[in-house]
Scaffold this motif. Structure first.
Motif, mmCIF file in Angstrom:
data_model
loop_
_atom_site.group_PDB
_atom_site.id
_atom_site.type_symbol
_atom_site.label_atom_id
_atom_site.label_comp_id
_atom_site.label_asym_id
_atom_site.label_seq_id
_atom_site.Cartn_x
_atom_site.Cartn_y
_atom_site.Cartn_z
ATOM 1 N N LEU A 119 0.830 -1.200 0.000
ATOM 2 C CA LEU A 119 0.000 0.000 0.000
ATOM 3 C C LEU A 119 0.871 1.259 0.000
ATOM 4 N N PHE A 120 1.967 1.238 0.737
ATOM 5 C CA PHE A 120 2.917 2.354 0.778
ATOM 6 C C PHE A 120 3.452 2.625 -0.626
ATOM 7 N N GLN A 121 3.810 1.561 -1.326
ATOM 8 C CA GLN A 121 4.301 1.672 -2.700
ATOM 9 C C GLN A 121 3.196 2.186 -3.629
ATOM 10 N N HIS A 122 2.002 1.641 -3.487
ATOM 11 C CA HIS A 122 0.868 2.011 -4.342
ATOM 12 C C HIS A 122 0.486 3.477 -4.153
ATOM 13 N N LEU A 123 0.474 3.934 -2.924
ATOM 14 C CA LEU A 123 0.091 5.323 -2.656
ATOM 15 C C LEU A 123 1.080 6.317 -3.252
ATOM 16 N N GLU A 124 2.303 5.887 -3.489
ATOM 17 C CA GLU A 124 3.289 6.774 -4.098
ATOM 18 C C GLU A 124 2.928 7.065 -5.556
ATOM 19 N N LYS A 125 2.551 6.030 -6.304
ATOM 20 C CA LYS A 125 2.172 6.200 -7.714
ATOM 21 C C LYS A 125 1.332 4.995 -8.129
ATOM 22 N N PRO A 126 0.006 5.087 -7.981
ATOM 23 C CA PRO A 126 -0.869 3.940 -8.245
ATOM 24 C C PRO A 126 -0.696 3.317 -9.626
ATOM 25 N N GLN A 127 -0.497 4.111 -10.653
ATOM 26 C CA GLN A 127 -0.385 3.581 -12.011
ATOM 27 C C GLN A 127 0.890 2.775 -12.211
ATOM 28 N N ARG A 128 1.878 2.977 -11.362
ATOM 29 C CA ARG A 128 3.113 2.186 -11.437
ATOM 30 C C ARG A 128 2.870 0.777 -10.908
ATOM 31 N N VAL A 129 2.091 0.666 -9.863
ATOM 32 C CA VAL A 129 1.848 -0.628 -9.230
ATOM 33 C C VAL A 129 0.808 -1.428 -10.008
ATOM 34 N N ILE A 130 -0.238 -0.748 -10.488
ATOM 35 C CA ILE A 130 -1.278 -1.423 -11.275
ATOM 36 C C ILE A 130 -1.469 -0.648 -12.583
ATOM 37 N N PRO A 131 -0.595 -0.907 -13.573
ATOM 38 C CA PRO A 131 -0.752 -0.224 -14.865
ATOM 39 C C PRO A 131 -2.122 -0.531 -15.459
ATOM 40 N N GLY A 132 -2.805 0.498 -15.909
ATOM 41 C CA GLY A 132 -4.129 0.317 -16.493
ATOM 42 C C GLY A 132 -5.264 0.489 -15.497
ATOM 43 N N THR A 133 -4.929 0.804 -14.233
ATOM 44 C CA THR A 133 -5.974 1.047 -13.253
ATOM 45 C C THR A 133 -6.802 2.248 -13.686
ATOM 46 N N LYS A 134 -8.076 2.249 -13.324
ATOM 47 C CA LYS A 134 -8.910 3.404 -13.657
ATOM 48 C C LYS A 134 -8.783 4.501 -12.604
ATOM 49 N N MET A 135 -8.003 4.245 -11.557
ATOM 50 C CA MET A 135 -7.769 5.238 -10.515
ATOM 51 C C MET A 135 -6.931 6.378 -11.098
ATOM 52 N N MET A 136 -7.487 7.572 -11.078
ATOM 53 C CA MET A 136 -6.831 8.712 -11.706
ATOM 54 C C MET A 136 -5.911 9.496 -10.760
ATOM 55 N N PHE A 137 -5.808 9.071 -9.529
ATOM 56 C CA PHE A 137 -4.986 9.756 -8.523
ATOM 57 C C PHE A 137 -3.508 9.591 -8.860
ATOM 58 N N SER A 138 -2.755 10.691 -8.839
ATOM 59 C CA SER A 138 -1.343 10.630 -9.224
ATOM 60 C C SER A 138 -0.431 10.147 -8.107
ATOM 61 N N GLY A 139 -0.880 10.176 -6.870
ATOM 62 C CA GLY A 139 -0.080 9.645 -5.772
ATOM 63 C C GLY A 139 0.262 10.684 -4.720
ATOM 64 N N ILE A 140 0.851 10.187 -3.639
ATOM 65 C CA ILE A 140 1.305 11.025 -2.526
ATOM 66 C C ILE A 140 2.824 10.922 -2.512
ATOM 67 N N GLN A 141 3.490 11.998 -2.838
ATOM 68 C CA GLN A 141 4.951 11.975 -2.932
ATOM 69 C C GLN A 141 5.633 11.934 -1.562
ATOM 70 N N ASP A 142 5.030 12.546 -0.562
ATOM 71 C CA ASP A 142 5.625 12.614 0.768
ATOM 72 C C ASP A 142 5.474 11.261 1.473
ATOM 73 N N ALA A 143 6.598 10.599 1.739
ATOM 74 C CA ALA A 143 6.585 9.263 2.346
ATOM 75 C C ALA A 143 5.940 9.268 3.733
ATOM 76 N N GLN A 144 6.172 10.299 4.512
ATOM 77 C CA GLN A 144 5.564 10.357 5.843
ATOM 78 C C GLN A 144 4.042 10.428 5.741
ATOM 79 N N LYS A 145 3.554 11.184 4.789
ATOM 80 C CA LYS A 145 2.103 11.275 4.603
ATOM 81 C C LYS A 145 1.521 9.932 4.178
ATOM 82 N N ARG A 146 2.260 9.177 3.363
ATOM 83 C CA ARG A 146 1.793 7.837 2.977
ATOM 84 C C ARG A 146 1.711 6.937 4.205
ATOM 85 N N ALA A 147 2.721 7.001 5.044
ATOM 86 C CA ALA A 147 2.720 6.203 6.275
ATOM 87 C C ALA A 147 1.568 6.624 7.185
ATOM 88 N N ASP A 148 1.278 7.915 7.230
ATOM 89 C CA ASP A 148 0.178 8.418 8.054
ATOM 90 C C ASP A 148 -1.174 7.918 7.541
#
Length: 157
Positions: A119-148
């Motif tokens: 999930l930590f990896q996915h939240l950084e850049k969802p399209q990288r983890v699941i190419p072709g996902t319909k999720m349009m969110f670009s990700g959370i760049q701040d690692a601490q915010k992902r952990a939060d």
């Protein structure tokens, strides 16, 4: 007279274009079709920024505030699907398995378990983890915010 000038201009333009030609029949370039990037292996939890969730202590209160941007598409209540699936009990769940949610083929076929690391990896850049996902969110760049956010998702309130 106007017609003669137009024809003359057209002939000059044709001459200029053919002077730029290499003599081949076609001036169109062959472009390879775009290929969809390969999905990251289920066991691969590397991030683009090189961080790992183990290096962070998540703060659920801060995560709740960060999750506000996710609420447009996701709920944390069981059985509440929006434009995105419910994230209730996401940690430990197989990807693409929320009942009643219509997943993209890419997400339905991802077949990995949502661990905190994945999930930590996915939240950084969802399209990288699941190419072709319909999720349009670009990700959370701040690692601490992902952990939060992950800390919040473990016990949303």
């Amino acid at each position: 007279m106007i017609m003669a000038r137009a024809m003359g201009g057209l002939l000059v333009l044709c001459a200029m274009v053919s002077a730029c030609s290499d003599g081949s029949e076609s001036q169109t370039e062959q472009v390879a079709p775009a290929t969809k990037p390969a999905a990251i292996a289920a066991s691969d939890v590397t991030t683009l920024d090189g961080t790992a969730i183990a290096s962070f202590t998540g703060n659920a209160e801060n995560g709740k505030a960060v999750f506000a941007q996710c609420r447009a598409c996701h709920a944390t209540d069981a059985g509440v699907n929006m434009s995105g699936p419910s994230l209730h009990n996401i940690i430990g769940r197989m990807s693409g398995t929320v009942p009643g949610y219509n997943y993209s083929a890419a997400n339905a076929g991802a077949k990995f378990v949502w661990t905190k690391e994945k999930l930590f990896q996915h939240l950084e850049k969802p399209q990288r983890v699941i190419p072709g996902t319909k999720m349009m969110f670009s990700g959370i760049q701040d690692a601490q915010k992902r952990a939060d956010v992950i800390a919040y998702l473990e016990t949303p309130s």
